[in-house]
Design a protein around this motif. Structure first.
Motif, PDB file in Angstrom:
ATOM      1  N   VAL A 134      62.955  25.696  21.710  1.00  0.00           N
ATOM      2  CA  VAL A 134      64.333  25.366  21.339  1.00  0.00           C
ATOM      3  C   VAL A 134      65.305  26.095  22.249  1.00  0.00           C
ATOM      4  N   THR A 135      66.483  25.529  22.396  1.00  0.00           N
ATOM      5  CA  THR A 135      67.536  26.159  23.198  1.00  0.00           C
ATOM      6  C   THR A 135      68.246  27.241  22.403  1.00  0.00           C
ATOM      7  N   ARG A 136      68.417  26.986  21.117  1.00  0.00           N
ATOM      8  CA  ARG A 136      69.090  27.948  20.239  1.00  0.00           C
ATOM      9  C   ARG A 136      68.095  28.461  19.201  1.00  0.00           C
ATOM     10  N   ALA A 140      70.472  29.403  14.150  1.00  0.00           N
ATOM     11  CA  ALA A 140      70.620  27.965  14.339  1.00  0.00           C
ATOM     12  C   ALA A 140      69.434  27.244  13.699  1.00  0.00           C
ATOM     13  N   ASP A 142      67.722  24.681  14.646  1.00  0.00           N
ATOM     14  CA  ASP A 142      66.981  23.818  15.567  1.00  0.00           C
ATOM     15  C   ASP A 142      65.466  23.863  15.371  1.00  0.00           C
ATOM     16  N   CYS A 143      64.899  25.067  15.192  1.00  0.00           N
ATOM     17  CA  CYS A 143      63.439  25.183  15.106  1.00  0.00           C
ATOM     18  C   CYS A 143      62.905  24.477  13.868  1.00  0.00           C
ATOM     19  N   ARG A 145      64.392  21.993  12.193  1.00  0.00           N
ATOM     20  CA  ARG A 145      64.580  20.552  12.357  1.00  0.00           C
ATOM     21  C   ARG A 145      63.505  19.961  13.271  1.00  0.00           C
ATOM     22  N   LEU A 146      63.170  20.691  14.339  1.00  0.00           N
ATOM     23  CA  LEU A 146      62.151  20.203  15.265  1.00  0.00           C
ATOM     24  C   LEU A 146      60.776  20.196  14.605  1.00  0.00           C
ATOM     25  N   ALA A 174      69.742  23.846   8.108  1.00  0.00           N
ATOM     26  CA  ALA A 174      68.928  22.635   8.241  1.00  0.00           C
ATOM     27  C   ALA A 174      69.002  21.761   6.999  1.00  0.00           C
TER      28      ALA A 174
END
Length: 221
Positions: A134-136, A140, A142-143, A145-146, A174
């Motif tokens: 992840v970028t963030r 955040a 992101d992890c 959600r991914l 999330a």
């Protein structure tokens, strides 16, 4: 606890949630903090739940390259696996989950995550989202959600197991339901979420569509 609530999948943080790696991590970070002239006691609580590169960057230390320092810390942490153990009941609980319905989303790099899971004897899931994916990083979302996406689900339909404030904030962002694991907490954490100290006595039921519901384990029942 979440009576009657079924989840598409379970998503887990790693350190402090399914394994206890605090002693090893703090040994390595203590040495680094001392070399930087930091107040070790004040600094150590800030390392948990976040990617190393973001922890270092946040300090804004002159002449320090966060990427290079994070890489060096990874090597040091990979070489120090002593005392890494599973959270009580985690091995049995994770082993009971349908393989296609759970994932780990960690702030650790993949190499370190795999080494620590092996050291603790934790089952390795088919889906692992690590720091470099992840970028963030946390807080955040992101992890998580991914990880949900890789399983084929929406994070909002998942139950996320977390221990650290940054990870809890990521799970909230999330839109997921959160279970706080307090096994490694030295002080009570104020949280509106459900909380357990271990996975002992925790089991699941799975419906004919694959939905997962928490339930007492057969041994506890």
């Amino acid at each position: 606890m979440f009576a009657g609530r079924k989840f598409a999948a379970f998503l887990f943080d790693m350190d402090g949630t399914v394994i206890n790696s605090i002693a090893a991590a703090e040994r390595v970070w203590t040495g680094w903090a001392q070399r930087q002239g930091l107040d070790v006691a004040a600094f150590l609580p800030t390392i948990h739940g976040k990617r190393a590169v973001e922890t270092i960057a946040g300090l804004m230390l002159p002449g320090i390259d966060p990427v290079l320092e994070a890489d060096a810390l990874l090597k040091a942490e990979a070489a120090d696996l002593e005392g890494i153990v599973p959270i009580a009941g985690a091995v049995a609980f994770l082993s009971s989950l349908p393989p296609e319905r759970w994932a780990i989303a960690t702030s650790a790099p993949r190499e370190l995550a795999l080494l620590r899971m092996e050291a603790a004897g934790i089952p390795v899931p088919a889906v692992i989202v690590a720091a470099e994916d992840v970028t963030r990083g946390k807080p955040a979302p992101d992890c998580f959600r991914l990880a949900a996406e890789k399983l084929g689900f929406d994070a909002r339909d998942c139950l996320i197991f977390e221990d650290a404030p940054a990870g809890i904030a990521a799970a909230e962002a999330a839109g997921a339901t959160v279970m706080v694991i307090s096994a490694t907490h030295t002080h009570p954490l104020a949280t509106p979420h459900a909380s357990i100290a271990s996975y002992d006595g925790l089991g699941i039921t799975v419906d004919d569509r694959g939905g997962i519901e928490l339930a007492p384990s057969r041994a506890a029942a």
